[in-house]
Scaffold this motif. Structure first.
Motif, PDB file in Angstrom:
ATOM      1  N   GLU A   1      -5.586  22.623   7.969  1.00 25.49           N
ATOM      2  CA  GLU A   1      -6.273  22.365   9.063  1.00 25.49           C
ATOM      3  C   GLU A   1      -5.827  20.793   9.399  1.00 25.49           C
ATOM      4  N   GLY A   2      -5.182  20.828  10.710  1.00 27.15           N
ATOM      5  CA  GLY A   2      -4.644  19.526  10.923  1.00 27.15           C
ATOM      6  C   GLY A   2      -6.095  18.497  11.408  1.00 27.15           C
ATOM      7  N   GLY A   3      -5.417  17.068  11.681  1.00 31.53           N
ATOM      8  CA  GLY A   3      -6.732  16.249  11.897  1.00 31.53           C
ATOM      9  C   GLY A   3      -6.409  15.675  13.473  1.00 31.53           C
ATOM     10  N   GLY A   4      -7.199  14.769  13.572  1.00 33.61           N
ATOM     11  CA  GLY A   4      -7.104  14.093  14.711  1.00 33.61           C
ATOM     12  C   GLY A   4      -5.732  13.379  15.116  1.00 33.61           C
ATOM     13  N   GLU A   5      -5.172  12.867  14.329  1.00 31.53           N
ATOM     14  CA  GLU A   5      -4.270  11.972  14.354  1.00 31.53           C
ATOM     15  C   GLU A   5      -3.087  12.451  13.547  1.00 31.53           C
ATOM     16  N   ARG A   6      -1.795  12.408  13.903  1.00 28.82           N
ATOM     17  CA  ARG A   6      -0.635  12.980  13.034  1.00 28.82           C
ATOM     18  C   ARG A   6      -0.977  12.384  11.600  1.00 28.82           C
ATOM     19  N   GLN A   7      -1.414  11.116  11.402  1.00 27.81           N
ATOM     20  CA  GLN A   7      -1.377  10.785   9.995  1.00 27.81           C
ATOM     21  C   GLN A   7      -2.398  11.505   9.280  1.00 27.81           C
ATOM     22  N   ASP A   8      -3.386  12.074   9.815  1.00 27.55           N
ATOM     23  CA  ASP A   8      -4.341  12.763   9.195  1.00 27.55           C
ATOM     24  C   ASP A   8      -4.083  14.111   8.876  1.00 27.55           C
ATOM     25  N   SER A   9      -3.009  14.769   9.743  1.00 29.17           N
ATOM     26  CA  SER A   9      -2.645  16.063   9.492  1.00 29.17           C
ATOM     27  C   SER A   9      -1.468  16.092   8.397  1.00 29.17           C
ATOM     28  N   VAL A  10      -0.487  14.728   8.255  1.00 31.33           N
ATOM     29  CA  VAL A  10       0.091  14.864   7.068  1.00 31.33           C
ATOM     30  C   VAL A  10      -0.849  14.607   6.023  1.00 31.33           C
TER      31      VAL A  10
ATOM     32  N   LEU B   1       4.352   3.695   6.488  1.00 35.19           N
ATOM     33  CA  LEU B   1       3.150   3.501   5.485  1.00 35.19           C
ATOM     34  C   LEU B   1       3.765   3.118   4.269  1.00 35.19           C
ATOM     35  N   VAL B   2       5.089   3.736   3.858  1.00 34.99           N
ATOM     36  CA  VAL B   2       5.757   3.426   2.833  1.00 34.99           C
ATOM     37  C   VAL B   2       6.292   1.807   2.776  1.00 34.99           C
ATOM     38  N   GLU B   3       6.717   1.630   4.109  1.00 34.15           N
ATOM     39  CA  GLU B   3       7.451   0.180   3.956  1.00 34.15           C
ATOM     40  C   GLU B   3       6.269  -0.815   3.812  1.00 34.15           C
ATOM     41  N   ARG B   4       4.919  -0.867   4.296  1.00 39.13           N
ATOM     42  CA  ARG B   4       3.995  -1.740   4.162  1.00 39.13           C
ATOM     43  C   ARG B   4       3.405  -1.870   2.729  1.00 39.13           C
ATOM     44  N   LEU B   5       3.963  -1.173   1.761  1.00 37.32           N
ATOM     45  CA  LEU B   5       3.774  -1.209   0.266  1.00 37.32           C
ATOM     46  C   LEU B   5       4.830  -2.019  -0.241  1.00 37.32           C
ATOM     47  N   GLY B   6       5.951  -2.190   0.431  1.00 39.70           N
ATOM     48  CA  GLY B   6       7.202  -3.178  -0.101  1.00 39.70           C
ATOM     49  C   GLY B   6       8.174  -2.246  -0.440  1.00 39.70           C
ATOM     50  N   TYR B   7       8.115  -0.913  -0.157  1.00 32.85           N
ATOM     51  CA  TYR B   7       9.250  -0.138  -0.565  1.00 32.85           C
ATOM     52  C   TYR B   7      10.276  -0.052   0.427  1.00 32.85           C
ATOM     53  N   ASP B   8      11.571  -0.013  -0.024  1.00 33.50           N
ATOM     54  CA  ASP B   8      12.609   0.266   0.766  1.00 33.50           C
ATOM     55  C   ASP B   8      12.628   1.422   1.394  1.00 33.50           C
ATOM     56  N   VAL B   9      13.345   1.870   2.592  1.00 29.45           N
ATOM     57  CA  VAL B   9      13.474   3.050   3.201  1.00 29.45           C
ATOM     58  C   VAL B   9      14.861   2.981   3.657  1.00 29.45           C
TER      59      VAL B   9
ATOM     60  N   LYS C   1       1.038   7.893  -2.554  1.00 30.90           N
ATOM     61  CA  LYS C   1       0.285   6.665  -2.690  1.00 30.90           C
ATOM     62  C   LYS C   1       0.366   5.772  -1.347  1.00 30.90           C
ATOM     63  N   ALA C   2       1.337   5.835  -0.539  1.00 33.60           N
ATOM     64  CA  ALA C   2       1.123   5.290   0.871  1.00 33.60           C
ATOM     65  C   ALA C   2       0.234   5.873   1.671  1.00 33.60           C
ATOM     66  N   SER C   3       0.009   7.191   1.703  1.00 26.64           N
ATOM     67  CA  SER C   3      -0.852   7.829   2.622  1.00 26.64           C
ATOM     68  C   SER C   3      -2.445   7.466   2.163  1.00 26.64           C
ATOM     69  N   ASP C   4      -2.520   7.503   0.957  1.00 24.80           N
ATOM     70  CA  ASP C   4      -3.778   7.048   0.297  1.00 24.80           C
ATOM     71  C   ASP C   4      -4.157   5.689   0.473  1.00 24.80           C
ATOM     72  N   GLN C   5      -3.171   4.778   0.358  1.00 20.71           N
ATOM     73  CA  GLN C   5      -3.431   3.352   0.438  1.00 20.71           C
ATOM     74  C   GLN C   5      -3.589   3.240   2.252  1.00 20.71           C
ATOM     75  N   ALA C   6      -2.954   3.986   3.089  1.00 19.67           N
ATOM     76  CA  ALA C   6      -3.415   3.618   4.614  1.00 19.67           C
ATOM     77  C   ALA C   6      -4.878   4.178   4.970  1.00 19.67           C
ATOM     78  N   ILE C   7      -5.245   5.226   4.202  1.00 15.82           N
ATOM     79  CA  ILE C   7      -6.704   6.023   4.297  1.00 15.82           C
ATOM     80  C   ILE C   7      -7.628   4.766   3.663  1.00 15.82           C
ATOM     81  N   GLN C   8      -7.181   4.330   2.730  1.00 19.49           N
ATOM     82  CA  GLN C   8      -8.250   3.270   2.117  1.00 19.49           C
ATOM     83  C   GLN C   8      -8.370   1.920   2.845  1.00 19.49           C
ATOM     84  N   ASP C   9      -7.139   1.835   3.391  1.00 17.55           N
ATOM     85  CA  ASP C   9      -7.399   0.479   4.404  1.00 17.55           C
ATOM     86  C   ASP C   9      -7.586   0.749   5.756  1.00 17.55           C
ATOM     87  N   ASP C  10      -7.913   1.917   6.082  1.00  9.88           N
ATOM     88  CA  ASP C  10      -8.231   2.588   7.575  1.00  9.88           C
ATOM     89  C   ASP C  10      -6.873   1.859   8.454  1.00  9.88           C
TER      90      ASP C  10
END
Length: 223
Positions: free
Chosen positions: A75-84, A186-194, A168-177
């Motif tokens: 089941e998808g969510g209201g935002e793309r990020q929720d669906s992912v 989401l990955v970049e904000r944790l300091g990882y290279d993309v 890890k990046a998705s969980d942190q985004a949810i935790q930080d709203d």
């Protein structure tokens, strides 16, 4: 190299102005979503397709994709990020996962292969193409700066990650709203290279009626 793809397909597509989910609009004989899913269905390296959809649209989508197999619906969510995030929760493996826009039906299989290998090596990789036009930075309708386009990329999907990093990046985004524009953010904000994998300009997202016309041309050229 094996991978799983996650496709958020629960959006509204309001900019298309179709009055319904744009993924149901046809390019050639089949809906956009059919073409997109077929890319991965035909790839022997794709282990599973996880598709996030609206509950009320699932029956229609299953009918569109009745020729396809190995699809897990969530089941998808209201935002793309929720669906992912819902796709991430449904994944049972620990390998490389891709996130791909449901409205990009002209992805090159060579780009998939390059992304999976790069993500396996570095942890995260995104598809992108070089900016072709001159870019201006402006405020209040006045140009402030001409940006060096040699350093600019237009980001596409798929975006590929080691599963544990994406989770890890998705969980942190949810935790930080925190709501990002894509998974790379989401990955970049944790300091990882993309890493960037150069893609094709054909990998266009079906967003407007003009894009559908381009899609018809791309489909005819592929045939």
């Amino acid at each position: 190299m094996r991978y799983t793809v996650m496709i958020p397909a629960a959006g509204s597509g309001t900019r298309m102005g179709a009055g319904k989910n744009k993924l149901f609009l046809k390019i050639g004989e089949h809906p956009i979503l059919y073409h997109t899913v077929s890319i991965f269905q035909q790839d022997p390296q794709c282990e599973e397709i996880i598709l996030a959809v609206k509950t009320e649209e699932q029956a229609t989508i299953q009918e569109i994709l009745k020729e396809h197999s190995n699809i897990t619906f969530v089941e998808g969510g209201g935002e793309r990020q929720d669906s992912v995030a819902a796709c991430i929760a449904a994944y049972k493996g620990e390998g490389i996962v891709l996130v791909h826009d449901a409205a990009r039906p002209f992805l090159n299989s060579l780009v998939i292969e390059a992304l999976v290998r790069k993500a396996n090596d570095t942890g995260a990789a995104i598809a992108a193409v070089r900016v072709k036009d001159t870019i201006k930075f402006a405020e209040n309708g006045t140009v402030q700066q001409t940006v060096d386009r040699e350093k600019l990329w237009m980001v596409q999907t798929p975006q590929a990650f080691r599963y544990e990093l994406l989770k890890k990046a998705s969980d942190q985004a949810i935790q930080d709203d925190f709501l990002g524009t894509d998974e790379s953010m989401l990955v970049e904000r944790l300091g990882y290279d993309v890493s960037i994998v150069e893609s094709s300009y054909d990998n266009v997202k079906m967003t407007t009626q003009e894009d559908l016309a381009i899609g018809e041309i791309l489909l005819a050229r592929r045939k």
